[in-house]
Design a protein around this motif. Structure first.
Motif, PDB file in Angstrom:
ATOM      1  N   PRO A 111       0.803  -1.218   0.000  1.00  0.00           N
ATOM      2  CA  PRO A 111       0.000   0.000   0.000  1.00  0.00           C
ATOM      3  C   PRO A 111       0.836   1.268   0.000  1.00  0.00           C
ATOM      4  O   PRO A 111       0.463   2.279  -0.613  1.00  0.00           O
ATOM      5  N   GLY A 112       1.971   1.237   0.697  1.00  0.00           N
ATOM      6  CA  GLY A 112       2.822   2.426   0.755  1.00  0.00           C
ATOM      7  C   GLY A 112       3.324   2.846  -0.615  1.00  0.00           C
ATOM      8  O   GLY A 112       3.206   4.012  -1.015  1.00  0.00           O
ATOM      9  N   GLY A 161      -6.422  -4.536  -4.267  1.00  0.00           N
ATOM     10  CA  GLY A 161      -6.155  -4.287  -2.863  1.00  0.00           C
ATOM     11  C   GLY A 161      -4.680  -4.209  -2.526  1.00  0.00           C
ATOM     12  O   GLY A 161      -4.244  -4.744  -1.502  1.00  0.00           O
ATOM     13  N   TYR A 162      -3.900  -3.595  -3.386  1.00  0.00           N
ATOM     14  CA  TYR A 162      -2.455  -3.408  -3.162  1.00  0.00           C
ATOM     15  C   TYR A 162      -1.693  -4.728  -3.094  1.00  0.00           C
ATOM     16  O   TYR A 162      -0.574  -4.783  -2.583  1.00  0.00           O
ATOM     17  N   GLY A 171      11.961  -3.499   2.484  1.00  0.00           N
ATOM     18  CA  GLY A 171      12.513  -2.304   3.109  1.00  0.00           C
ATOM     19  C   GLY A 171      11.918  -1.022   2.553  1.00  0.00           C
ATOM     20  O   GLY A 171      11.573  -0.100   3.312  1.00  0.00           O
ATOM     21  N   LYS A 172      11.768  -0.959   1.236  1.00  0.00           N
ATOM     22  CA  LYS A 172      11.211   0.240   0.602  1.00  0.00           C
ATOM     23  C   LYS A 172       9.742   0.432   0.965  1.00  0.00           C
ATOM     24  O   LYS A 172       9.287   1.562   1.165  1.00  0.00           O
ATOM     25  N   GLU A 173       8.987  -0.673   1.036  1.00  0.00           N
ATOM     26  CA  GLU A 173       7.571  -0.573   1.402  1.00  0.00           C
ATOM     27  C   GLU A 173       7.423  -0.063   2.836  1.00  0.00           C
ATOM     28  O   GLU A 173       6.602   0.827   3.097  1.00  0.00           O
ATOM     29  N   ARG A 174       8.195  -0.600   3.760  1.00  0.00           N
ATOM     30  CA  ARG A 174       8.107  -0.151   5.147  1.00  0.00           C
ATOM     31  C   ARG A 174       8.505   1.315   5.271  1.00  0.00           C
ATOM     32  O   ARG A 174       7.872   2.082   6.018  1.00  0.00           O
ATOM     33  N   ASP A 213      -7.000  -1.755   3.116  1.00  0.00           N
ATOM     34  CA  ASP A 213      -6.840  -0.599   3.992  1.00  0.00           C
ATOM     35  C   ASP A 213      -6.786  -1.035   5.456  1.00  0.00           C
ATOM     36  O   ASP A 213      -5.965  -0.547   6.237  1.00  0.00           O
ATOM     37  N   VAL A 214      -7.669  -1.964   5.828  1.00  0.00           N
ATOM     38  CA  VAL A 214      -7.675  -2.466   7.201  1.00  0.00           C
ATOM     39  C   VAL A 214      -6.359  -3.177   7.513  1.00  0.00           C
ATOM     40  O   VAL A 214      -5.798  -3.031   8.605  1.00  0.00           O
TER      41      VAL A 214
END
Length: 340
Positions: A174-175, A208-209, A239-242, A284-285
């Protein structure tokens, strides 16, 4: 509990891992070119190689004849990634060897004679490869594979030749998606010999990502080397997503919280819920849980409901052929999970 409801290593980003080995029997045409008798021969020989091996594996695996299943029944197991969408074509005699915990599925007469799939929750490609490799050795004790000393394993599609191995992970991004940097990442991965697809693989869109990341290189290197390089690439994506999630949260905390909590509220009260909207809201949840914003739901609960509400799985479990009735049931199931 099935493996796909678990939350494994790095489960905040990687939902599942899979290693697939493509193999063909020597002297028999590929499934699309084989006649009915040859297709039956493949099924019999491969089934016997596993079920009559005398191994501990034989006690945990059952054979499923796809030719006697209804389309929605096949679609239900395809939604759980136990078979490919291609396996639903009934013009070719096809079968499935499936372990009790669904961690192992052996697809017979798909594009190739044999597709060994080993799966695990979270980021655990080593466990997947270990299982797939063990099953590969077991089958090869009874059948001779189509193999060339120069090329390696011979496969229907040239891109699978060599090791015949595809490693893949299902990731929640999602990020990177919300920030608009996902396409840049996909382009970068493509240059590294890695492909990014949607939830259900080739030809599908991201929902949904959720994305599938897999290696493209199967020729000219050992399985272990391919796997190690791929693992390093996935670790970089994690790492990039976080990092991007943290940046989004720090940049506009309340806007992001509002977005995620609105989805939580809709899922908690919706009367009708389409599959597409459910996947987006659940994503999203999921992000809310991963960021610590939503605290009363566990990722394991979310994993379970995600598969339970897919169209064919609802139809199979509740005998609901009507789409509107499925939307009603889907909303009911999700409401119960959100409020439990």
């Amino acid at each position: 509990m099935m493996w796909y409801t678990e939350c494994g290593k790095d489960g905040d980003v990687v939902l599942s891992s899979r290693v697939r080995l493509a193999r063909n029997l020597k002297g028999i045409p590929f499934p699309a070119r084989a006649d009915e008798k040859q297709q039956e021969e493949v099924l019999t020989r491969c089934k016997n190689a596993v079920l009559e091996s005398g191994s501990t594996l034989a006690d945990t695996v059952k054979y499923i004849d796809l030719s006697v299943m209804q389309d929605y029944e096949k679609q239900a197991i395809a939604e759980r990634h136990l078979i490919s969408p291609q396996m639903m074509d009934s013009r070719i005699k096809r079968g499935l060897l499936l372990s009790d915990d669904n961690r192992l599925s052996i697809l017979l007469n798909e594009e190739d004679h044999i597709r060994i799939q080993a799966m695990a929750a979270g980021f655990d490609l080593d466990a997947c490869f270990s299982l797939a490799d063990r099953v590969d050795d077991l089958i090869e004790e009874s059948v001779e594979y189509a193999f060339d000393e120069q090329i390696g394993y011979l496969t229907c599609c040239p891109t699978n030749a060599g090791t015949g191995m595809r490693a893949s992970v299902m990731v929640h991004l999602p990020g990177l998606t919300i920030s608009g940097t996902i396409n840049q990442m996909i382009d970068s991965l493509s240059q590294l010999g890695v492909t990014v697809r949607g939830l259900f693989g080739e030809g599908s869109k991201a929902t949904g990502y959720l994305y599938q990341i897999s290696n493209q290189l199967t020729l000219g290197a050992a399985e272990e080397d391919i796997l190690e390089k791929f693992k390093q690439i996935v670790e970089s994506v994690i790492g990039k997503e976080r990092e991007m999630r943290t940046r989004l949260y720090n940049t506009d905390k309340y806007k992001l919280e509002d977005r995620l909590m609105r989805s939580y509220g809709i899922l908690s009260h919706a009367v009708l819920l389409s599959s597409e909207e459910a996947m987006k809201r659940l994503s999203d949840v999921r992000m809310g849980i991963e960021l610590g914003i939503i605290k009363n739901i566990k990722l394991e609960q979310l994993n379970e409901v995600t598969y339970e509400i897919l169209p064919a799985n609802i139809m199979l479990k509740y005998n609901l052929p009507d789409a509107n009735e499925r939307d009603l049931k889907r909303a009911e199931i999700v409401r119960e999970r959100m409020c439990s």
